[in-house]
Motif scaffolding. Structure first.
Motif, PDB file in Angstrom:
ATOM      1  N   ILE A  75      44.424   2.316  26.808  1.00 55.75           N
ATOM      2  CA  ILE A  75      43.455   2.905  27.732  1.00 55.75           C
ATOM      3  C   ILE A  75      44.185   3.889  28.648  1.00 55.75           C
ATOM      4  CG2 ILE A  75      41.896   2.395  29.661  1.00 55.75           C
ATOM      5  CD1 ILE A  75      42.414  -0.367  27.356  1.00 55.75           C
ATOM      6  N   SER A  76      43.611   5.070  28.834  1.00 56.42           N
ATOM      7  CA  SER A  76      44.165   6.080  29.735  1.00 56.42           C
ATOM      8  C   SER A  76      43.978   5.631  31.180  1.00 56.42           C
ATOM      9  CB  SER A  76      43.462   7.419  29.511  1.00 56.42           C
ATOM     10  OG  SER A  76      43.773   8.313  30.565  1.00 56.42           O
ATOM     11  N   LEU A  77      45.053   5.640  31.954  1.00 58.91           N
ATOM     12  CA  LEU A  77      44.955   5.308  33.374  1.00 58.91           C
ATOM     13  C   LEU A  77      44.253   6.419  34.139  1.00 58.91           C
ATOM     14  CD1 LEU A  77      48.550   3.885  33.980  1.00 58.91           C
ATOM     15  CD2 LEU A  77      46.432   2.600  33.592  1.00 58.91           C
ATOM     16  N   GLU A  78      44.325   7.641  33.625  1.00 62.09           N
ATOM     17  CA  GLU A  78      43.725   8.788  34.303  1.00 62.09           C
ATOM     18  C   GLU A  78      42.210   8.839  34.146  1.00 62.09           C
ATOM     19  OE1 GLU A  78      47.216  12.069  34.208  1.00 62.09           O
ATOM     20  OE2 GLU A  78      46.314  11.615  32.264  1.00 62.09           O
ATOM     21  N   THR A  79      41.705   8.419  32.994  1.00 60.73           N
ATOM     22  CA  THR A  79      40.267   8.557  32.720  1.00 60.73           C
ATOM     23  C   THR A  79      39.537   7.236  32.514  1.00 60.73           C
ATOM     24  OG1 THR A  79      40.542   8.693  30.324  1.00 60.73           O
ATOM     25  CG2 THR A  79      40.692  10.773  31.577  1.00 60.73           C
ATOM     26  N   GLY A  80      40.257   6.180  32.161  1.00 56.71           N
ATOM     27  CA  GLY A  80      39.621   4.912  31.817  1.00 56.71           C
ATOM     28  C   GLY A  80      39.142   4.865  30.380  1.00 56.71           C
ATOM     29  N   ASP A  86      40.158   3.822  18.573  1.00 59.55           N
ATOM     30  CA  ASP A  86      39.108   2.979  19.136  1.00 59.55           C
ATOM     31  C   ASP A  86      38.241   3.783  20.105  1.00 59.55           C
ATOM     32  OD1 ASP A  86      40.076   0.589  17.797  1.00 59.55           O
ATOM     33  OD2 ASP A  86      41.774   0.714  19.167  1.00 59.55           O
ATOM     34  N   ASP A  87      37.144   3.188  20.565  1.00 54.65           N
ATOM     35  CA  ASP A  87      36.198   3.892  21.412  1.00 54.65           C
ATOM     36  C   ASP A  87      35.714   2.971  22.514  1.00 54.65           C
ATOM     37  OD1 ASP A  87      34.579   6.072  22.165  1.00 54.65           O
ATOM     38  OD2 ASP A  87      32.870   5.232  21.089  1.00 54.65           O
ATOM     39  N   GLY A  88      35.654   3.481  23.745  1.00 53.31           N
ATOM     40  CA  GLY A  88      35.166   2.705  24.872  1.00 53.31           C
ATOM     41  C   GLY A  88      35.703   3.263  26.169  1.00 53.31           C
ATOM     42  N   CYS A  89      35.324   2.628  27.262  1.00 51.75           N
ATOM     43  CA  CYS A  89      35.720   3.112  28.580  1.00 51.75           C
ATOM     44  C   CYS A  89      35.644   1.959  29.573  1.00 51.75           C
ATOM     45  CB  CYS A  89      34.779   4.236  29.009  1.00 51.75           C
ATOM     46  SG  CYS A  89      35.236   5.004  30.575  1.00 51.75           S
ATOM     47  N   THR A  90      36.547   1.975  30.541  1.00 54.28           N
ATOM     48  CA  THR A  90      36.486   1.041  31.657  1.00 54.28           C
ATOM     49  C   THR A  90      36.388   1.857  32.944  1.00 54.28           C
ATOM     50  OG1 THR A  90      37.437  -0.978  32.581  1.00 54.28           O
ATOM     51  CG2 THR A  90      38.982   0.780  32.013  1.00 54.28           C
ATOM     52  N   LYS A  91      35.792   1.280  33.961  1.00 53.92           N
ATOM     53  CA  LYS A  91      35.542   2.009  35.209  1.00 53.92           C
ATOM     54  C   LYS A  91      36.842   2.326  35.944  1.00 53.92           C
ATOM     55  CE  LYS A  91      32.928   1.626  39.548  1.00 53.92           C
ATOM     56  NZ  LYS A  91      32.575   2.996  39.624  1.00 53.92           N
ATOM     57  N   ARG A  92      36.927   3.569  36.444  1.00 54.51           N
ATOM     58  CA  ARG A  92      38.036   4.015  37.283  1.00 54.51           C
ATOM     59  C   ARG A  92      37.645   3.893  38.754  1.00 54.51           C
ATOM     60  NH1 ARG A  92      39.996   9.081  37.748  1.00 54.51           N
ATOM     61  NH2 ARG A  92      37.891   9.805  37.790  1.00 54.51           N
TER      62      ARG A  92
END
Length: 108
Positions: A75-80, A86-92
């Motif tokens: 997971i990118s720390l800059e964007t979440g 893989d595909d997905g996102c976590t809240k920043r």
């Protein structure tokens, strides 16, 4: 246009977070992982991988990414955003440094 400025809360000293490490902060919005890079930049993400909800604060920090300890999602720390394939996102969350202290935006 009236912009509401975020409210920052002191969550500890930068020195308390190891380089390429993380610290978990419990908030009313849930657990938030504060990450420190090798060059002392800080990032904040929901402490939950979008895949199977692994604790990102226990992952491996490398560059400006963290690898989830459960299934190795990156997971990118800059964007979440999860880095491919893989595909997905976590809240920043907004975070900043002032005088060696880590300040986290917890509201609004």
């Amino acid at each position: 246009m009236n912009m509401i400025s975020p409210i920052f809360t002191d969550v500890g000293a930068l020195a308390d977070i190891p380089r390429l490490g993380a610290r978990c902060v419990k908030t009313a919005m849930g657990d938030i992982a504060i990450f420190r890079t090798a060059d002392d930049r800080v990032f904040a993400l929901r402490d939950q991988c979008p895949h199977k909800h692994g604790p990102l604060s226990q992952g491996i920090v490398h560059g400006t990414s963290v690898t989830c300890p459960l299934h190795a999602w990156v997971i990118s720390l800059e964007t979440g955003e999860v880095e491919g394939p893989d595909d997905g996102c976590t809240k920043r969350f907004s975070v900043k440094l002032e005088n060696g202290r880590v300040l986290l935006a917890v509201a609004p």
